[in-house]
Each structure stands twice: as structure tokens, then as C-alpha cells.
Design an enzyme around this catalytic site. Sequence first.
Site, PDB file in Angstrom:
ATOM      1  CB  CYS A   8      -0.983  -0.010   1.173  1.00 20.69           C
ATOM      2  SG  CYS A   8      -0.251   0.176   2.823  1.00 20.69           S
ATOM      3  CG  ASN A  11       4.359  -1.695   5.158  1.00 23.63           C
ATOM      4  OD1 ASN A  11       5.439  -2.028   5.637  1.00 23.63           O
ATOM      5  ND2 ASN A  11       3.397  -2.572   4.957  1.00 23.63           N
ATOM      6  CB  CYS A  13      -3.773   1.366   7.037  1.00 22.76           C
ATOM      7  SG  CYS A  13      -3.717   2.793   8.140  1.00 22.76           S
ATOM      8  NE  ARG A  14      -4.550   1.261   1.605  1.00 24.75           N
ATOM      9  CZ  ARG A  14      -4.425   1.903   0.466  1.00 24.75           C
ATOM     10  NH1 ARG A  14      -5.309   1.749  -0.491  1.00 24.75           N
ATOM     11  NH2 ARG A  14      -3.406   2.728   0.267  1.00 24.75           N
ATOM     12  CB  SER A  15       0.456  -3.478   2.761  1.00 34.63           C
ATOM     13  OG  SER A  15       1.178  -2.454   3.379  1.00 34.63           O
ATOM     14  CG  ASP A 123      -5.184   4.969   2.953  1.00 31.89           C
ATOM     15  OD1 ASP A 123      -5.277   4.530   4.121  1.00 31.89           O
ATOM     16  OD2 ASP A 123      -4.194   5.591   2.543  1.00 31.89           O
TER      17      ASP A 123
END
Length: 153
Positions: A8, A11, A13-15, A123
Site C-alpha cells: 500500500c 505500509n 494500514c492496508r498492507s 485507504d
Amino acid sequence: MIKILFVCMGNICRSPTAEGVFTHLVTQAGAQISIDSAGTHDYHIGEPPDLRSQKAALKRGIDLSSLRARQVTQADFTKFDYILAMDRHNYQILQSLCPPEQQHKLHLFLDFAPELNRHEVPDPYYEGGFEYILDLVEAASRGLLDTLNENDK
């Protein structure tokens, strides 16, 4: 051993959420897969995942606290078999960095969950929605694991 990289922007939140969820599923399945995450930007190198991501994941039994943010490197394009972007913007950044002979490794993560009719994991950093992100990531993680199992046959 198959190697997966989730990507993301920062690095945090999402990934890392995808790394944690997919690691959890792989462990439950007893599979041997190397899993990591990174960001396209250097905003948060060395930092743990966003506390809101950690809290939402922990409610589902997934501990993200040991993960630390890092930025994508050129070596990642050779090292990993699948490089999975959370959205089109980060996918385009990866395309611009990736050598032509490694481009086949790049995918949008949600392409592994076509039933969602979405292509991007939004995001949650400014907007929130961490539980929703987990729902999307869990669906794509199951689809990815199914794909890997099918390809292994």
C-alpha cells in the site's frame, strides 16, 4: 516456497493488515508461504501498524503489533512471486519501478475476490472503516489462498 508481498502507500494500514490476515489463514491451512508487506512511500519506515488497524485485527484474533513498515525495494521485484497492490495508484507506482521481466508478478489484491465487485481496498487512514477493510482483505486472502492451492495441483 511461494513468496507474497502486499503493498500500500505507507505500509501501516492496508498492507500490514493483509500480511497479518493472510499469515493467519496460511498458518491455519498448514501451508508454507513466505509473506511480507511494504509501502510505495517512505512515510512510516520502522513504525508499527496504525493502532486502529491493530485494534480491528486483534478483535479477529490477528496480532499486527510485531510488524514494522518498510518501503518497497528493487530487490522485492526479484524476490517475490506475487506483488499485490491495494489500489490502482500504488499498482501504477509499482509498474513504474518494476523491471519489464517481472511485471507479471504485479496484481491488484482484490482481483482475488471477484465476488466483491471491487478492485481497490480503500485507504482507511483518514476516512476510517477498518472493519470494512478487514472484510475485504479476508475475502481476497481466501481467494488468493485458493488460487495458490489450485496452481499447486
